[in-house]
Design a protein around this motif. Structure first.
Motif, PDB file in Angstrom:
ATOM      1  N   LEU A  37      -7.060 -27.995  42.193  1.00 51.75           N
ATOM      2  CA  LEU A  37      -6.508 -26.441  41.064  1.00 51.75           C
ATOM      3  C   LEU A  37      -5.100 -26.384  40.851  1.00 51.75           C
ATOM      4  N   ASP A  38      -4.623 -27.013  42.052  1.00 52.55           N
ATOM      5  CA  ASP A  38      -2.873 -26.640  41.055  1.00 52.55           C
ATOM      6  C   ASP A  38      -2.277 -27.191  40.054  1.00 52.55           C
ATOM      7  N   ASP A 219     -12.530 -24.806  37.285  1.00 57.12           N
ATOM      8  CA  ASP A 219     -11.028 -25.104  37.947  1.00 57.12           C
ATOM      9  C   ASP A 219     -10.611 -23.629  36.999  1.00 57.12           C
ATOM     10  N   ASN A 223      -9.272 -20.717  38.816  1.00 54.64           N
ATOM     11  CA  ASN A 223      -7.896 -20.370  38.750  1.00 54.64           C
ATOM     12  C   ASN A 223      -6.810 -18.883  38.438  1.00 54.64           C
ATOM     13  N   THR A 226      -9.062 -15.996  40.698  1.00 59.93           N
ATOM     14  CA  THR A 226      -7.607 -16.308  42.481  1.00 59.93           C
ATOM     15  C   THR A 226      -6.467 -15.943  41.494  1.00 59.93           C
ATOM     16  N   ALA A 245      -1.321 -23.068  40.609  1.00 59.50           N
ATOM     17  CA  ALA A 245      -3.448 -22.629  40.732  1.00 59.50           C
ATOM     18  C   ALA A 245      -2.762 -20.978  40.247  1.00 59.50           C
TER      19      ALA A 245
END
Length: 258
Positions: A37-38, A219, A223, A226, A245
């Motif tokens: 994810l990062d 993703d 992110n 998130t 992320a």
């Protein structure tokens, strides 16, 4: 896509994964590595939720409530569930997620996805309610009934899935997500066309590959959600909310909570 609508092309559905294969896919999508994810960061720059200001807090059990309303027939819901599950899994734990597809007789037929029907979610930071109103198959011309909105959920949808909170041409669209009355999303953050001809396993493989087009879409969307959820939780948990992320969307949700 409007709630209760449907129609379009058709395609023969492939058999759903079952048993250990299904469990492996659910396990994979609920535990995407933070390093992946990062690496994706902003990814394919998904459509973002819209911040709300001055609205009463939406809570459940004293925690911010994320309300998702969709339907199993809906291909846009099918696309959106992947990043929703990935994002929420960074704050808590799902139980009872199952695999399904969008309808075979709708646009983007048989889009692989998961279903929130019958699932539960546990988190010390957030509450989540996932409502799937209908199935993906018709009986007497109508998709079968699944979950029924509670009176409280109906009030949220009636107020916020309508102008002026969403554009008039998007009013009533699904998927609809209310992020604790701090932000809203009506519709998918990327096109379900990206998942055409993919199996569930192929989607999961793409999610784990930060160089894939599908992975960057899903993703990247996860992110963004998130980062929004971190605003809602006061940047907890710290390891998630300080990640690359989340930092990729720094500033995108500056008005959330005001």
């Amino acid at each position: 896509m409007k709630l209760g609508s449907g129609g379009g092309g058709s395609a023969a559905p492939s058999a759903l994964p079952s048993g250990a294969s299904a469990e492996s896919i659910v396990s994979g999508v609920t535990s995407v590595p933070a390093t992946t994810l990062d690496t994706v960061a902003a990814g394919a720059k998904p459509s973002l939720p819209t911040a709300l200001t001055g609205q009463p807090a939406l809570t459940d059990g004293g925690k911010p409530l994320i309300l998702y309303v969709g339907a199993e027939y809906c291909p846009f819901c099918a696309a959106q569930r992947w990043p929703v599950v990935i994002a929420l899994s960074r704050f808590g734990t799902f139980s009872g997620l199952t695999l399904t597809t969008s309808a075979a007789d709708d646009s983007y037929p048989n889009t692989p996805t998961l279903s929130f029907h019958g699932s539960t979610y546990q988190s010390q930071y957030l509450s989540f309610q996932g409502v799937e109103t209908t199935t993906n198959t018709r009986k007497n011309g109508q998709y079968g009934q699944l979950d029924t909105l509670t009176a409280a959920q109906q009030q949220v949808v009636a107020k916020y899935n309508a102008a002026p909170f969403v554009p008039a041409d998007s009013a009533g669209a699904i998927p609809f997500i209310d992020f604790a009355n701090k932000a809203l999303q009506a519709g998918a953050s990327y096109s379900p066309q990206l998942l055409a001809d993919h199996t569930h396993q192929q989607v999961l493989d793409a999610i784990k590959n930060p160089d894939s087009q599908v992975g960057r879409a899903i993703d990247g969307s996860a992110n963004a959600m998130t980062a929004l959820l971190c605003k809602i939780t006061g940047n907890q948990p710290g390891d998630v909310c300080s990640s690359a992320a989340v930092k990729a969307f720094q500033g995108e949700f500056a008005n959330v909570g005001q």
